[in-house]
Scaffold this motif. Structure first.
Motif, PDB file in Angstrom:
ATOM      1  N   LYS A 227      42.155  29.957  25.685  1.00 23.46           N
ATOM      2  CA  LYS A 227      41.781  29.588  27.109  1.00 23.46           C
ATOM      3  C   LYS A 227      41.240  29.753  27.897  1.00 23.46           C
ATOM      4  O   LYS A 227      40.209  31.620  27.466  1.00 23.46           O
ATOM      5  N   GLU A 229      40.067  29.966  31.705  1.00 17.40           N
ATOM      6  CA  GLU A 229      40.233  30.184  32.866  1.00 17.40           C
ATOM      7  C   GLU A 229      41.391  31.349  33.231  1.00 17.40           C
ATOM      8  O   GLU A 229      41.929  32.138  33.101  1.00 17.40           O
ATOM      9  N   PRO A 230      40.717  32.325  34.423  1.00 16.13           N
ATOM     10  CA  PRO A 230      41.515  33.166  35.152  1.00 16.13           C
ATOM     11  C   PRO A 230      42.759  32.946  35.373  1.00 16.13           C
ATOM     12  O   PRO A 230      43.234  32.069  35.730  1.00 16.13           O
ATOM     13  N   ASP A 231      43.174  34.405  35.281  1.00 14.11           N
ATOM     14  CA  ASP A 231      44.959  34.159  35.228  1.00 14.11           C
ATOM     15  C   ASP A 231      45.356  33.940  37.258  1.00 14.11           C
ATOM     16  O   ASP A 231      44.321  35.011  38.006  1.00 14.11           O
ATOM     17  N   LYS A 232      46.315  33.487  37.953  1.00 12.72           N
ATOM     18  CA  LYS A 232      46.516  33.344  38.791  1.00 12.72           C
ATOM     19  C   LYS A 232      47.221  34.980  39.129  1.00 12.72           C
ATOM     20  O   LYS A 232      46.505  35.195  40.831  1.00 12.72           O
ATOM     21  N   THR A 233      47.659  35.758  38.714  1.00 11.89           N
ATOM     22  CA  THR A 233      48.314  36.552  39.033  1.00 11.89           C
ATOM     23  C   THR A 233      47.271  37.801  38.822  1.00 11.89           C
ATOM     24  O   THR A 233      46.774  39.090  40.242  1.00 11.89           O
ATOM     25  N   ASP A 234      46.043  37.810  38.151  1.00  8.88           N
ATOM     26  CA  ASP A 234      45.470  38.420  37.645  1.00  8.88           C
ATOM     27  C   ASP A 234      43.833  38.157  37.561  1.00  8.88           C
ATOM     28  O   ASP A 234      42.993  38.723  36.282  1.00  8.88           O
ATOM     29  N   PRO A 235      43.055  37.813  38.376  1.00 13.02           N
ATOM     30  CA  PRO A 235      42.079  37.145  38.255  1.00 13.02           C
ATOM     31  C   PRO A 235      40.774  37.603  37.496  1.00 13.02           C
ATOM     32  O   PRO A 235      39.760  37.273  37.005  1.00 13.02           O
ATOM     33  N   SER A 237      40.995  39.655  36.133  1.00 13.01           N
ATOM     34  CA  SER A 237      40.776  40.346  33.966  1.00 13.01           C
ATOM     35  C   SER A 237      39.682  39.658  32.957  1.00 13.01           C
ATOM     36  O   SER A 237      39.793  40.015  32.520  1.00 13.01           O
ATOM     37  N   PHE A 238      39.256  38.418  33.751  1.00 11.37           N
ATOM     38  CA  PHE A 238      39.035  37.664  33.102  1.00 11.37           C
ATOM     39  C   PHE A 238      37.759  38.120  32.359  1.00 11.37           C
ATOM     40  O   PHE A 238      37.179  38.331  33.044  1.00 11.37           O
ATOM     41  N   GLU A 242      39.953  33.759  25.567  1.00  8.05           N
ATOM     42  CA  GLU A 242      40.666  34.573  24.097  1.00  8.05           C
ATOM     43  C   GLU A 242      41.756  33.690  23.977  1.00  8.05           C
ATOM     44  O   GLU A 242      41.785  32.420  24.407  1.00  8.05           O
ATOM     45  N   VAL A 244      44.929  32.282  22.413  1.00  7.88           N
ATOM     46  CA  VAL A 244      46.873  32.288  22.872  1.00  7.88           C
ATOM     47  C   VAL A 244      47.839  32.462  22.491  1.00  7.88           C
ATOM     48  O   VAL A 244      48.635  32.845  22.567  1.00  7.88           O
TER      49      VAL A 244
END
Length: 385
Positions: A227, A229-235, A237-238, A242, A244
């Motif tokens: 994956k 792309e930045p996490d929508k809930t915690d961008p 942390s990108f 990584e 998955v």
């Protein structure tokens, strides 16, 4: 009317009592705050309270907080651009993998004895060339018979090349059981394949085996899904792509040759008749080949237990190590040179840390000597808390 009068008197008394109690509390608070010792204690507590970044942000004016929120919006956009950057890096890896492949194909031919290197291809100047030349001359004098014997054996390629790498690398040798070793001696090549353009980011490891008595597969595969792309809930942390999830393959074991299970005998006693019978049961067995039956990441958001998470994280690390280190630099892991380089790098880091710690201790000692207020009778190893 008399009852109403009594009720009003009672209410008036309650209000007056509450007012008096409040006045007493205020007077007591004033007296406490006028006490120098209490004020000093409060001030000391405030001074000792560490000002955290979040508490500092809370003290800023509303207009400044608004600008900080705007900076966070910019940071999220930066993270999305970074994700695009890593997608293009993946495309570059795929492009250069195609350029490496002819060299890896020739490596496979030399390892498996499918081709012999020319004199030019086998010429290599080592650091200890003179010593090796002298040793070689001595050998030529005393081992003529042994040389003739060796020629008769007709050694093909480089025996046990990949198995030796497994044995040399701690991360891999920990997975290999004694009964895995005869199978790994049939391993002829390991390849890395990258996902095609337009497909979700992933890479596959291909383990190519020669004919053997254990399974009929010629290739065992392991695919790692990634994956980027930045996490929508915690961008924030990108930090790049990584792994998955991962998928293994089905191994077509020949009868009685499956090393990933073992057969145990268990006695059962009948509750009514009291008779005893012996049953056989297959249970999981430790083996490197469990690598091709990984734990599946749940798609419904259900969390894994701690042991499963640890196992999966270790699996991801091994897959990444194959891709980044083992396959590109196989000969150096076979000879042990890459392992020595890794060890030297780690030792250098530890030595640097120790050196820095020593400098800090030296500075503390100098401070202790230069401070006349400190009691010289106090032992050096005792530190005031």
């Amino acid at each position: 009317m008399a009852d109403n009068s009594k009720t009003e008197d009672t209410t008036s008394d309650s209000v007056e009592a509450a007012k008096n109690a409040g006045d007493k509390k205020e007077k007591l608070a004033d007296q406490v705050m006028q006490n120098p010792q209490v004020l000093a204690a409060l001030q000391e507590r405030l001074d000792n309270t560490a000002l955290t970044p979040s508490s500092y942000i809370e003290t800023l004016p509303k207009a400044v907080k608004r600008r900080i929120d705007a900076l966070k919006q910019l940071q999220v956009k930066c993270a999305h651009i970074e994700a695009k950057f890593y997608e293009e890096v993946h495309d570059l890896e795929r492009k250069y993998a195609a350029l490496y492949q002819p060299l890896f194909d020739k490596r496979r031919e030399f390892i498996n004895g499918e081709a012999e290197p020319t004199d030019a291809e086998s010429e290599w100047h080592s650091e200890n060339e003179e010593e090796e030349k002298l040793a070689g001359d001595l050998k030529n004098v005393v081992v003529i018979e042994e040389k003739a014997e060796a020629e008769e054996t007709n050694v093909k390629g480089i025996p046990d090349f990949w198995f030796t790498i497994f044995r040399n690398v701690d991360m891999l040798s920990e997975l290999v059981q004694e009964y895995d070793e005869p199978i790994l001696k049939h391993l002829q090549d390991i390849k890395v394949k990258f996902s095609e353009p337009g497909q979700p980011m992933s890479f596959s490891l291909e383990f190519h085996f020669g004919p053997n008595d254990y399974f009929s597969n010629s290739v065992l595969t392991k695919t790692y899904k990634m994956k980027s792309e930045p996490d929508k809930t915690d961008p924030f942390s990108f930090e790049g792509p990584e792994i998955v999830d991962c998928e293994g393959c089905t191994i077509d074991w020949k009868k009685g040759k499956n090393v990933t299970v073992k057969t145990i005998k268990k006695k059962q006693k009948h509750k009514g008749r009291g008779t005893v019978r012996t049953i056989t049961k297959q249970v999981p067995n430790d083996s490197f080949f469990n690598f091709f039956s990984p734990i599946k990441v749940s798609g419904d958001g259900e969390s894994l237990d701690e042991d499963s998470e640890f196992t999966l994280a270790a699996d991801f690390e091994i897959g990444h190590f194959f891709r980044e280190r083992i396959v590109p630099r196989a000969v150096l892991y076979f000879t042990g040179e890459a392992i020595e380089d890794d060890d030297n790098f780690e030792e250098g880091e530890e030595g640097e840390e120790e050196e820095l710690e020593g400098e800090e201790e030296g500075e503390e000692e100098e401070d202790a000597e230069s401070d006349p207020k400190k009691d010289s009778s106090q032992p050096a190893e005792c530190k005031q808390q």
